[in-house]
Design an enzyme around this catalytic site. Sequence first.
Site, PDB file in Angstrom:
ATOM      1  N   TYR A 183     -45.721  22.623 -48.516  1.00  0.00           N
ATOM      2  CA  TYR A 183     -44.586  23.346 -49.439  1.00  0.00           C
ATOM      3  C   TYR A 183     -44.576  22.750 -50.849  1.00  0.00           C
ATOM      4  CZ  TYR A 183     -42.658  18.161 -49.932  1.00  0.00           C
ATOM      5  OH  TYR A 183     -42.942  16.807 -50.876  1.00  0.00           O
ATOM      6  N   GLU A 184     -43.678  24.184 -51.723  1.00  0.00           N
ATOM      7  CA  GLU A 184     -43.930  23.990 -52.811  1.00  0.00           C
ATOM      8  C   GLU A 184     -45.556  25.075 -53.320  1.00  0.00           C
ATOM      9  OE1 GLU A 184     -41.105  24.609 -54.884  1.00  0.00           O
ATOM     10  OE2 GLU A 184     -40.119  22.860 -54.161  1.00  0.00           O
ATOM     11  N   GLY A 185     -45.602  26.343 -52.120  1.00  0.00           N
ATOM     12  CA  GLY A 185     -46.702  26.875 -51.643  1.00  0.00           C
ATOM     13  C   GLY A 185     -47.571  26.495 -51.840  1.00  0.00           C
TER      14      GLY A 185
END
Lengths: 596, 596
Positions: free
Chosen positions: B438-440
């Site tokens: 998550y968050e890339g």
Amino acid sequence: MSYTAPLKDMLFVIDELADIEKVATLPGFEDATLETAQAVLDEAAKFNGEVLAPLNFEGDKNPSTFSDGVVTTTPGFKDAFRQFGEGGWQGVMHPAEFGGQALPKLIAAPCIEMMNAANISFALCPLLTDGAIEALLTAGSDELKQRYLPKLIAGEWTGTMNLTEPQAGSDLALVRTRAEPQGDGSFKVFGTKIFITYGEHDMAENIAHLVLARTPNAPEGVKGISLLLVPKFMVNDDGSLGERNDVHCVSIEHKLGIKASPTAVLQYGDHGGAIGYMIGEENRGLEYMFIMMNAARFGVGVQGIAVADRAYQLAVAYAKDRVQSRPVDGSAKQSVTIIHHPDVRRMLATMRALTEGARALAYVAAAYSDIAHHAADADTRAQYAAIYEFLVPVVKGWSTEMSIDVASLGVQVHGGMGFIEETGAAQHYRDARILTIYEGTTAIQANDLIGRKTVKDGGAAARAVLAQVDATLAALKEHEGAAFDAMHRRLSAGRDALANVVEFVLANMKSDPNAVFAGSVAYVKLAGIVLSGWQMARALIVSTQKRADDPSFHGAKIATAHFFADHILPQALALEASIVSAKGDEGVLALAVDQF
Amino acid sequence: MSYTAPLKDMLFVIDELADIEKVATLPGFEDATLETAQAVLDEAAKFNGEVLAPLNFEGDKNPSTFSDGVVTTTPGFKDAFRQFGEGGWQGVMHPAEFGGQALPKLIAAPCIEMMNAANISFALCPLLTDGAIEALLTAGSDELKQRYLPKLIAGEWTGTMNLTEPQAGSDLALVRTRAEPQGDGSFKVFGTKIFITYGEHDMAENIAHLVLARTPNAPEGVKGISLLLVPKFMVNDDGSLGERNDVHCVSIEHKLGIKASPTAVLQYGDHGGAIGYMIGEENRGLEYMFIMMNAARFGVGVQGIAVADRAYQLAVAYAKDRVQSRPVDGSAKQSVTIIHHPDVRRMLATMRALTEGARALAYVAAAYSDIAHHAADADTRAQYAAIYEFLVPVVKGWSTEMSIDVASLGVQVHGGMGFIEETGAAQHYRDARILTIYEGTTAIQANDLIGRKTVKDGGAAARAVLAQVDATLAALKEHEGAAFDAMHRRLSAGRDALANVVEFVLANMKSDPNAVFAGSVAYVKLAGIVLSGWQMARALIVSTQKRADDPSFHGAKIATAHFFADHILPQALALEASIVSAKGDEGVLALAVDQF
């Protein structure tokens, strides 16, 4: 979430790397030709793909349950086990005398891989039964053999291994379970065993528990441990089932993975004593258990390969389906399936290379085991036995360690969907996590590799393996091209790293055992990487020669070998550095216990 | 399963490596002295250890539930969130003007670490709220700021980030959610957002959803995305809550980990349209979102360090308690606690070294961010901003990748018990697995590191960091002894590997982008290892000089740095080999799509 057995790769390894035609020249294995292998594997692929694979996710979602002493397995498991028994799958490598098919381990190994890839939780039950069969064949009396083996081999009854107790995990010297002789040849067993895989279940009529216990006045430590068979139901002389024995499941564990496989706490003798029968001689139980363990350890290594392959198949399917982002090289204006992105391709190639390398090493080891057991002359048997024994902790340790990384990459390929349980990738990540622990942690494999397999024979088996790697290196030299250059350079460096570490272990075992054992797991990994790389190098040679026969298959093999050389083999040097730097007061033990 | 904040190590890094006294010279940070840091960290340690840590395992066992549009969090979470708000913890680094404490990121970072170590599922809610605050501060109108910021900063309301849609994950160009202007300055929002962390819950009175959407006639792709604030409840002019807005949770996910944190599917506008307010200018949403993302990415990196430390603490406690087997060096006749076994010690040292190295790098980056935002002169700001921006994908990518390995080692230290959920080690292994996604994903961090952070400035920021490593290498040369020798040799080799890879990226980005991006994740890992090693080298120098002040602490620091040099840094060379060998037709893309 289907499973398609990688039959082509399996047969390639069996034929070209593990040399089944040589195995088929061994006494007793005359029928074990490539055609036989192909026929058996085709059937296995069908059974595992159609019957077991569809139950895998279901087993995770709806695991075995425990209530009032009874374990109920996932719906479908009982029927699948019946089909498994009827198909003769429990008997693949067991003697014809007791109903088995007497096929070599080289044919059994891919069958075991398929079953574990299809459904690892299910496959654990037959894996443990194999161990029980092995122990009975090795040390059981004729009576025990006659009474139990046909049923076990037919897949009607199942077997368990009861080693662990709350205070005795890796250290079996601490086993406290008691076995008291009854004067009639039988014993009464009392004690608590934990972590017993399929220690209780509803798939078979009876369970043969193989139990480590101490007889009265047995010596302390590992030299006073005996192995007993304790049936769940007593067996009458006519083979029919008698009374329920005094062994009872009191709970099953709530686990991270392999949830469909019940892990039982078994209580022996709470109601007067569980009737048990000595297997082999008193106080030699650990020795017999190690025979089972070696077989089981090889099997767990194959489980690692199996889970890795299943995770790979799932990740490939997702990567070929999921559309996201345009290619970095500007080759398309539209978003593409993510398999076109270099990082996704690298992850998939890593998963594939690790899995194929470990598979090749394991199957080659299986062929060595076949030769070690069946060769006509004793020298050949001894020579192959030594190499096989050397390879067992490597196959177990490395195949399972890499399986965790591969399953983790499988989650990563799925992105956010990988974290959602319904996708299925997370199950493999959870299931794989037990593999480096049970049947001896990687550190226990490493102790075995160092103590019994490297130091005990003064490095002879290790050097014999290195000599084979050297032969492959020489053969690589006869070819040209980028893949051969890369493979020769990397395998050669890896080979030297492994050789250095073997010498480091031999030189320091007495003077600085802490330094040697601190690098033990790294030694297992180093051996796993270099020896898998060795098999990939052999595959590279074969596939280059046969490329025209099947350009896509052999081209993929060549590319995967090349990838292995550049992306996996370089880790050997980091492992070597970590191992050989561990010496002295400022080494790995410099941080004192109270500083943690 | 308690949590004790590693205050001593945190303060060591803050003081000696990240140089808080320098940060305290910046305009606006005059009060941010070491004493302030100590006082804040002491309080944070208390709150997190006493209130949040005990709820962590409970949250896993008894996760958030969904029923009929309502999400109910784990019992205890709501009250804990009230205490969190009252303690002022949401406001640590936010402006005093809106009720925050206006402390530097260097003090906020350890607070965030503690909260995530104590309870990562809980901590996600404040982490996302931080992102919403950041976006409003950057681009929100005064009215939006006045209406929302005081409540968010007080911990009364929470914030979310709504990026992902079923077809738009890593590729935000595919966002389809619509925002239609109503003529009164507000918009009506329609669409489906998935994977929304704390998208619905019962801990706060209101939720401010920050939503990526397209206005009518917006350009296609990422240049046509706007950022809107959509409140769960409308907010009246007097600040009181009005009607329920048309955004509804339709389900939450069944996840591998961070189970107490509800991951929502949100439906916007099913009943006429959800009222939203434009943040900043139309079509610049992605730009604002990236400001939040950069802050959130740093935060997720800190989550990795946090989970790693918690897993380490649990493993150390078990290793000091569990008795099993005699020492390999024969130093005791009895079984000992397993921390005495070299392999266990190696695992714990690995966990510790990785965690401390990543912590040091993250906190140093936080100080750079403080200087980048607060330095009096623009040149200094720009210079530090460039280095901080370079480090963000490294902190996010590396700290999270290593956290999975550390959590996995934590399971391994526990042996069979690690696989049993009640032990708690498995939770960290499951929780950590989201962090590289998550968050890339790590690949997205890697794209950022390559594209925006390395190629865009022609390698300037990368070379500036390497120059700092060189300064440390020169300083190492002024000391003698095994630890310094090892560190100089390994860090120097690692530095060269990193420098080679930077040049490789610059040289091949245009001609062979596939080769560059195939090695992108390895580049992130390489940078993470070398730059963590750089911080461990700096710690080695400081602790050698100050050893007499606190021999046990500094002795441990020296031993850990030495361990990092010998056991972690050598991996740099394997990563370099993997990256630079990826070129050409026979490189990482040699295996065609249909060969997988």
